[in-house]
Motif scaffolding. Structure first.
Motif, PDB file in Angstrom:
ATOM      1  N   GLY A  36      12.407  53.240  -8.273  1.00 28.21           N
ATOM      2  CA  GLY A  36      12.066  52.773  -9.617  1.00 28.21           C
ATOM      3  C   GLY A  36      10.993  53.574 -10.310  1.00 28.21           C
ATOM      4  O   GLY A  36      10.318  53.049 -11.210  1.00 28.21           O
ATOM      5  N   SER A  87       9.330  56.621 -12.749  1.00 32.03           N
ATOM      6  CA  SER A  87       9.643  57.161 -14.067  1.00 32.03           C
ATOM      7  C   SER A  87      10.243  58.553 -13.930  1.00 32.03           C
ATOM      8  O   SER A  87      10.265  59.139 -12.842  1.00 32.03           O
ATOM      9  CB  SER A  87       8.381  57.214 -14.927  1.00 32.03           C
ATOM     10  N   PRO A 146      15.792  45.627  -7.481  1.00 32.58           N
ATOM     11  CA  PRO A 146      16.020  45.712  -8.925  1.00 32.58           C
ATOM     12  C   PRO A 146      16.892  44.554  -9.400  1.00 32.58           C
ATOM     13  O   PRO A 146      17.785  44.087  -8.685  1.00 32.58           O
ATOM     14  CB  PRO A 146      16.727  47.061  -9.085  1.00 32.58           C
ATOM     15  N   ARG A 151      17.720  44.265 -13.188  1.00 34.59           N
ATOM     16  CA  ARG A 151      18.427  44.617 -14.414  1.00 34.59           C
ATOM     17  C   ARG A 151      19.580  45.576 -14.118  1.00 34.59           C
ATOM     18  O   ARG A 151      19.505  46.352 -13.156  1.00 34.59           O
ATOM     19  CB  ARG A 151      17.462  45.244 -15.414  1.00 34.59           C
ATOM     20  N   SER A 200      18.500  49.294 -13.895  1.00 36.18           N
ATOM     21  CA  SER A 200      17.725  49.602 -12.693  1.00 36.18           C
ATOM     22  C   SER A 200      18.607  49.571 -11.440  1.00 36.18           C
ATOM     23  O   SER A 200      18.419  50.374 -10.517  1.00 36.18           O
ATOM     24  CB  SER A 200      16.555  48.626 -12.553  1.00 36.18           C
ATOM     25  N   LEU A 257      20.551  52.814 -11.455  1.00 39.21           N
ATOM     26  CA  LEU A 257      19.691  53.927 -11.048  1.00 39.21           C
ATOM     27  C   LEU A 257      19.427  53.907  -9.540  1.00 39.21           C
ATOM     28  O   LEU A 257      19.416  54.960  -8.889  1.00 39.21           O
ATOM     29  CB  LEU A 257      18.372  53.875 -11.818  1.00 39.21           C
ATOM     30  N   ALA A 258      19.214  52.714  -8.988  1.00 42.39           N
ATOM     31  CA  ALA A 258      18.937  52.613  -7.558  1.00 42.39           C
ATOM     32  C   ALA A 258      20.138  53.047  -6.729  1.00 42.39           C
ATOM     33  O   ALA A 258      20.005  53.826  -5.767  1.00 42.39           O
ATOM     34  CB  ALA A 258      18.529  51.188  -7.208  1.00 42.39           C
TER      35      ALA A 258
END
Length: 510
Positions: A163, A165, A296, A298, A301, A304-305
């Motif tokens: 998570g 940036s 995560p 959302r 997220s 992305l994970a």
């Protein structure tokens, strides 16, 4: 009494018996076969294979060359292979030490193909040695910068998973590439692995401190990424597999090696944090000490994970010099494991249980792939578990101990890291155990997965196929073909049960 108790009796176990005939194998042939088996075992062991896998594979090859009483044993980093004595011949024993650690999954895949060729019959022992010469002397398939790029992509994927940036992604990739290059230089000078681990952790932590000081970036994800990279090469699964398959001494030695190298990571983190403290940089972590991993919630997220886990698994295979066809499989295994982990975390399942369950899935998937022989099971298993390694917990434990002085929080994170590592290793072995019936007699599913011919590198966990030399080929062997390998065939369980025979180690049963 014997007349009053009729019925079939089980045969003797074979313990303490001696072989009375030599099987018409010359001493020279025996030495060549033993030398071949110990070379095969060394390549497997240096690549992180389990001891039971090494023993079963070496015995398969020895059987193919009619050496049916070959004894193979692994003691930590020493391999012993021996042909038992007969009534008129002495024993022959070869000992080899495994010194170098070389993670090259392409070499392991080529070894798998060589073993399949040998156990399919028609390969002379001299030809097998020549193939081993080519296999072991060939350089890595990719240039060094490709492996460094693989580690950078791996770190980027782990940073996505944790998570961070986009700045964290870039810094993680740069720091991992730097760690890899520094590690190669240190390795060239013969630096012990402990100091290489400490240097890598120091670099990761100092880059995180700089990002915290100049860019206000949270250092946790960045340091955890470097830790996961350093933990990725350790044999968690191999040590647990050795313990569960009865090789306790080797299991304890491997586990001690893992703990000692992890201690090197701790030393590197501590050194970097002390340098920061001396420079007047005070770092604060705003996290819950009882939180072992962050789930995560959302959709973005979660995407992305899962994508980060898949990228990390795929790039790890590239960094480990695996074949390109293994990249997609490894990425899919890592992404699927992370998706399962997120699903269980959303259902309020504990972190250790969720990690163990996902690891079971990785072990099962690795078994299915190994049955189809797309790649050795070790490749898929290693890539699948890597995103689950407890990098966050290790960093938080060190931080709470060294900086905050919060002993209770530090112990909580340290125990979480240890429990996670144990659940990963046990979960993978359990998955392979559950999938082992598919190797033999599993109805239509097993028929769909299996392909014709003997297996290559063994996965000696659970219910594996017992192999024996083909009787038909033994009868047709001519004198000038006595040094050629014979095909191995699966031992029928019906016939074994009818004869009252029991599987033995020399049959390759794991």
């Amino acid at each position: 009494m014997n007349l009053a108790l009729p019925g079939r009796r089980d045969p003797a176990s074979g313990a303490g018996q001696r072989r009375r005939v030599s099987g018409q194998m010359s001493d020279r042939h025996t030495r060549k076969v033993l030398d071949l088996t110990v070379r095969l075992a060394e390549v497997m062991l240096s690549s992180g294979s389990g001891t039971a896998d090494v023993v079963a594979t070496a015995q398969d090859v020895a059987q193919a060359y009619q050496l049916t009483d070959c004894v193979v044993d692994v003691f930590v980093t020493t391999i012993f292979v021996s042909a038992l004595p007969t009534a008129d011949s002495p024993p022959v024993t070869i000992v080899r030490a495994v010194i170098a650690r070389s993670t090259d999954y392409t070499r392991l895949a080529e070894l798998d193909e060589l073993v399949r060729r040998i156990t399919s019959g028609g390969v002379s022992v001299d030809e097998a040695h020549e193939a081993m010469d080519v296999l072991t002397e060939r350089p890595h398939p990719y240039p060094r910068w490709v492996a460094t790029a693989g580690w950078a992509g791996f770190a980027l994927g782990i940073a996505m998973l944790l998570g961070g940036s986009w700045q964290t992604w870039i810094l993680a990739a740069v720091s991992s590439a730097l760690i890899d290059r520094v590690g190669r230089v240190l390795n060239r000078f013969g630096t012990p692995f402990f100091f290489q681990q400490a240097a890598g952790a120091f670099i990761a932590t100092m880059i995180a401190v700089g990002a915290y000081l100049f860019a206000g970036q949270e250092p946790t994800a960045l340091v955890a990424t470097g830790i996961v990279m350093l933990l990725a090469g350790l044999t968690f699964v191999g040590s647990v597999q050795d313990a569960l398959t009865g090789y306790m001494v080797t299991a304890v030695a491997r586990l001690g090696d893992v703990l000692f190298l992890t201690a090197g990571i701790v030393v590197g983190i501590l050194a970097a944090l002390q340098v920061a403290a001396v420079a007047g940089i005070h770092i604060e972590l705003h996290v819950d000490a009882t939180e072992s991993f962050v789930t995560p919630t959302r959709p973005v997220s979660i995407l992305l994970a899962v994508s980060g886990a898949a990228l990390a698994g795929a790039c790890l295979t590239i960094a480990s010099y695996a074949r390109l066809r293994s990249v997609i499989t490894a990425g899919a295994a890592a992404g699927t494991a992370e998706l399962v982990l997120i699903g269980l975390g959303s259902a309020d399942v504990g972190g250790v249980v969720a990690t163990g369950t996902a690891a079971v899935g990785v072990g099962l998937l690795a078994t299915l792939i190994s049955i189809r022989r797309q790649a050795p099971a070790l490749v898929t298993a290693t890539a699948g578990i890597t995103p689950m390694l407890p990098g966050l917990a290790v960093f938080r434990a060190v931080f709470y101990f060294a900086v905050d002085g919060n002993i209770a929080a530090g112990f909580a994170q340290a125990l979480a890291a240890a429990a996670t590592a144990l659940s990963i290793g046990a979960g993978v072995v359990m998955g392979e155990l559950l999938g082992s019936p598919l190797r033999y007699r599993a109805g239509r599913i097993g028929d769909f997965l299996r392909v014709e011919g003997p297996p290559g590198l063994r996965r000696a966990i659970g219910n594996v196929v017992a192999l024996r030399p083909s009787g038909k080929q033994q009868q047709t062997r001519t004198p000038h073909r006595r040094s050629w390998s014979v095909a191995l065939e699966p031992e029928s369980r019906d016939s074994a049960d009818g004869d009252g025979a029991e599987p033995t180690d020399s049959a390759g049963a794991g």
